[in-house]
Enzyme design. Sequence first.
Site, PDB file in Angstrom:
ATOM      1  CB  ILE A  36      -7.774  -0.987   2.532  1.00 46.92           C
ATOM      2  CG1 ILE A  36      -6.472  -1.690   2.100  1.00 46.92           C
ATOM      3  CG2 ILE A  36      -8.839  -1.027   1.440  1.00 46.92           C
ATOM      4  CD1 ILE A  36      -5.653  -0.986   1.019  1.00 46.92           C
ATOM      5  CB  THR A  37     -10.308   4.392   2.442  1.00 44.80           C
ATOM      6  OG1 THR A  37      -9.078   5.101   2.618  1.00 44.80           O
ATOM      7  CG2 THR A  37     -11.472   5.258   2.871  1.00 44.80           C
ATOM      8  CG  LEU A  79      -7.504  31.693  13.842  1.00 44.61           C
ATOM      9  CD1 LEU A  79      -8.430  30.515  13.700  1.00 44.61           C
ATOM     10  CD2 LEU A  79      -8.301  32.977  14.042  1.00 44.61           C
ATOM     11  CD  GLU A 117      -7.444   8.503  -4.608  1.00 48.42           C
ATOM     12  OE1 GLU A 117      -7.405   8.712  -5.830  1.00 48.42           O
ATOM     13  OE2 GLU A 117      -8.477   8.404  -3.959  1.00 48.42           O
ATOM     14  N   GLY A 118      -1.332   8.767  -4.178  1.00 44.48           N
ATOM     15  CA  GLY A 118      -0.096   9.287  -4.750  1.00 44.48           C
ATOM     16  C   GLY A 118       0.347  10.538  -4.015  1.00 44.48           C
ATOM     17  CB  THR A 119       3.362  11.286  -1.963  1.00 47.99           C
ATOM     18  OG1 THR A 119       4.353  11.026  -2.966  1.00 47.99           O
ATOM     19  CG2 THR A 119       3.222  10.073  -1.064  1.00 47.99           C
TER      20      THR A 119
HETATM   21  C1  LIG Z   1      -5.610   7.546   5.477  1.00 48.81           C
HETATM   22  C2  LIG Z   1      -5.100   6.754   4.311  1.00 48.81           C
HETATM   23  C3  LIG Z   1      -6.003   6.129   3.474  1.00 48.81           C
HETATM   24  C4  LIG Z   1      -5.547   5.354   2.399  1.00 48.81           C
HETATM   25  N1  LIG Z   1      -6.466   4.681   1.618  1.00 48.81           N
HETATM   26  C5  LIG Z   1      -6.013   3.813   0.682  1.00 48.81           C
HETATM   27  C6  LIG Z   1      -6.928   2.971  -0.043  1.00 48.81           C
HETATM   28  O1  LIG Z   1      -8.153   3.051   0.128  1.00 48.81           O
HETATM   29  N2  LIG Z   1      -6.421   2.061  -0.914  1.00 48.81           N
HETATM   30  C7  LIG Z   1      -5.074   1.924  -1.135  1.00 48.81           C
HETATM   31  O2  LIG Z   1      -4.690   1.087  -1.929  1.00 48.81           O
HETATM   32  N3  LIG Z   1      -4.186   2.728  -0.483  1.00 48.81           N
HETATM   33  C8  LIG Z   1      -4.613   3.650   0.424  1.00 48.81           C
HETATM   34  N4  LIG Z   1      -3.709   4.436   1.115  1.00 48.81           N
HETATM   35  C9  LIG Z   1      -2.290   4.288   0.867  1.00 48.81           C
HETATM   36  C10 LIG Z   1      -1.682   5.479   0.125  1.00 48.81           C
HETATM   37  O3  LIG Z   1      -2.123   5.502  -1.204  1.00 48.81           O
HETATM   38  C11 LIG Z   1      -0.153   5.369   0.262  1.00 48.81           C
HETATM   39  O4  LIG Z   1       0.142   5.698   1.618  1.00 48.81           O
HETATM   40  C12 LIG Z   1       0.581   6.303  -0.666  1.00 48.81           C
HETATM   41  O5  LIG Z   1       0.483   5.843  -1.980  1.00 48.81           O
HETATM   42  C13 LIG Z   1       2.069   6.447  -0.312  1.00 48.81           C
HETATM   43  O6  LIG Z   1       2.651   5.199  -0.134  1.00 48.81           O
HETATM   44  P1  LIG Z   1       3.540   4.897   1.175  1.00 48.81           P
HETATM   45  O7  LIG Z   1       2.757   5.367   2.355  1.00 48.81           O
HETATM   46  O8  LIG Z   1       3.974   3.480   1.143  1.00 48.81           O
HETATM   47  O9  LIG Z   1       4.791   5.846   1.068  1.00 48.81           O
HETATM   48  P2  LIG Z   1       6.149   5.554   0.261  1.00 48.81           P
HETATM   49  O10 LIG Z   1       5.847   5.120  -1.115  1.00 48.81           O
HETATM   50  O11 LIG Z   1       6.990   4.656   1.079  1.00 48.81           O
HETATM   51  O12 LIG Z   1       6.779   7.004   0.224  1.00 48.81           O
HETATM   52  C14 LIG Z   1       7.493   7.580   1.323  1.00 48.81           C
HETATM   53  C15 LIG Z   1       8.041   8.926   0.880  1.00 48.81           C
HETATM   54  O13 LIG Z   1       8.936   8.737  -0.244  1.00 48.81           O
HETATM   55  C16 LIG Z   1       8.504   9.542  -1.333  1.00 48.81           C
HETATM   56  N5  LIG Z   1       8.746   8.839  -2.588  1.00 48.81           N
HETATM   57  C17 LIG Z   1       8.418   7.553  -2.882  1.00 48.81           C
HETATM   58  N6  LIG Z   1       8.783   7.265  -4.153  1.00 48.81           N
HETATM   59  C18 LIG Z   1       9.329   8.395  -4.664  1.00 48.81           C
HETATM   60  C19 LIG Z   1       9.883   8.745  -5.926  1.00 48.81           C
HETATM   61  N7  LIG Z   1       9.959   7.857  -6.931  1.00 48.81           N
HETATM   62  N8  LIG Z   1      10.354  10.003  -6.096  1.00 48.81           N
HETATM   63  C20 LIG Z   1      10.294  10.918  -5.090  1.00 48.81           C
HETATM   64  N9  LIG Z   1       9.772  10.653  -3.878  1.00 48.81           N
HETATM   65  C21 LIG Z   1       9.300   9.414  -3.671  1.00 48.81           C
HETATM   66  C22 LIG Z   1       7.022   9.760  -1.106  1.00 48.81           C
HETATM   67  O14 LIG Z   1       6.575  10.918  -1.764  1.00 48.81           O
HETATM   68  C23 LIG Z   1       6.948   9.891   0.402  1.00 48.81           C
HETATM   69  O15 LIG Z   1       7.290  11.184   0.772  1.00 48.81           O
HETATM   70  C24 LIG Z   1      -4.155   5.252   2.159  1.00 48.81           C
HETATM   71  C25 LIG Z   1      -3.245   5.916   2.988  1.00 48.81           C
HETATM   72  C26 LIG Z   1      -3.694   6.658   4.054  1.00 48.81           C
HETATM   73  C27 LIG Z   1      -2.693   7.349   4.938  1.00 48.81           C
END
Ligand SMILES: Cc1cc2nc3c(=O)[nH]c(=O)nc-3n(C[C@H](O)[C@H](O)[C@H](O)COP(=O)(O)OP(=O)(O)OC[C@H]3O[C@@H](n4cnc5c(N)ncnc54)[C@H](O)[C@@H]3O)c2cc1C
Length: 403
Positions: free
Chosen positions: A170-171, A356, A381-383
């Site tokens: 959580i940021t 570089l 915010e969604g990968t």
């Molecule tokens: C620095 C940082 C700051 C953040 N800040 C916040 C914040 O302020 N508030 C908050 O709520 N969250 C926050 N997040 C969380 C962030 O939103 C999640 O990390 C992100 O949504 C991905 O979730 P996960 O890491 O659980 O990955 P997962 O959901 O476990 O995904 C792992 C992999 O599987 C892939 N994948 C998952 N589902 C599917 C699908 N259906 N189809 C294809 N591929 C899929 C993903 O693309 C990824 O490559 C933060 C994360 C980071 C790293």
Amino acid sequence: MIDFELSDAQRNIQQFLHWVAESEIRPVSLEADEAHEVPMTLLRKLKELGVTMDALPGPTSSASAGSGDGDRPVERQGNRIGVLAAEELAWGDAAVAISLPGAGLGGPPVQMMGTPEQKERFLGIFKDPEPRWGAYALTEPEAGSDVSGIRTTCRKDGDHWVLNGTKLFITNGARASWNVVFATVDPTLGRAGHRVFVVEKGTRGFQVGRILDKMGIRASETAELLFQDCRVPAENLLGGEERYAQREGFKAAMQTFDVTRPTVGAMAVGIGRAAFEYTRDRLRQELDLSRPIPRYGVLAERLTRMERELQAARLLVWQAASMADQRIPNTKEASMAKAYAGTVATRACADAVELLGAAGVRHDRWVEKWYRDIKVFDIFEGTGQVQRLVVARRLFEQLGLRV
Ligand SMILES: Cc1cc2nc3c(=O)[nH]c(=O)nc-3n(C[C@H](O)[C@H](O)[C@H](O)COP(=O)(O)OP(=O)(O)OC[C@H]3O[C@@H](n4cnc5c(N)ncnc54)[C@H](O)[C@@H]3O)c2cc1C
């Protein structure tokens, strides 16, 4: 209609923020990364200059109220200004940009779902001259991309709700005066069970857990939040109970992304642009590009690709932001902008390192940092994969097909 021309007022804001990024943010950026912390002196100074998170996510920005700037009297432009600001500030330093005081990601759900009293109570605190933060707590150890899978529970008990669970990544979650927390009345109900609370710092049963170490944007605070029989007053349920008959909790999580994904895309463009400009200028200093050299073709092709793709990403970002300002549904465009910007800015940073050579991986130089910083813009915010899925769903819906 989407207008890609900037008004004089928008250009002035852009130039002012570029000056702030160059003169105030860049000088402390490498040190802040090393220390894993943005200096409080800088955040206070930025607040004094009026540079707060309020300038970033559109609907919470004061500029979104349709105040006008002379040549566009009634047009809403908060999201457009938000993405201009995001690009310039991330050009300075992305970790500083997302650490700015203000409601941050927590702002849009309060703005969209809150009662007038809740908006006044929770957003009013940002008028305070002291820096204050809000945060958005959706992600959990077992629920990231699949938002419907959250396991933090909420149970009504008299005039309180009792929350149990853990939020991760959580940021600004630890320093925040309040966190917008998503919980469920029953995990088996999926999206229909979601409720959205504002949990204030100091609430009994709410604790900050670990502060997470990361590969990039290391100066930004990323926290684990723990809720153990945490008693939240019923008046902190956003919008009141009647709002939740139509899956409003889940909708709030998703609608937040429609306005914040373009901002994240703009930040990615800002980092990519920083890498592009630095590489271009270094190569110009070091090589005589006025005459053919063996690598000339490769350099020209790479540099022009970097610039071309970043410009295309910027236009997608502006389109998605302008649609949000005009209240045109923009879920598909917001996801397209974020996915594309994340991909091309990551490629631009990798190109910078490659062009570089050894200088690109030096820890005391910018490029190595941008290479680390950019990755998360294709995760939070969604990968990228999830954005492409959102776009595919919308496209297939338009074609009358199912994904
Ligand atoms: C620095 C940082 C700051 C953040 N800040 C916040 C914040 O302020 N508030 C908050 O709520 N969250 C926050 N997040 C969380 C962030 O939103 C999640 O990390 C992100 O949504 C991905 O979730 P996960 O890491 O659980 O990955 P997962 O959901 O476990 O995904 C792992 C992999 O599987 C892939 N994948 C998952 N589902 C599917 C699908 N259906 N189809 C294809 N591929 C899929 C993903 O693309 C990824 O490559 C933060 C994360 C980071 C790293």
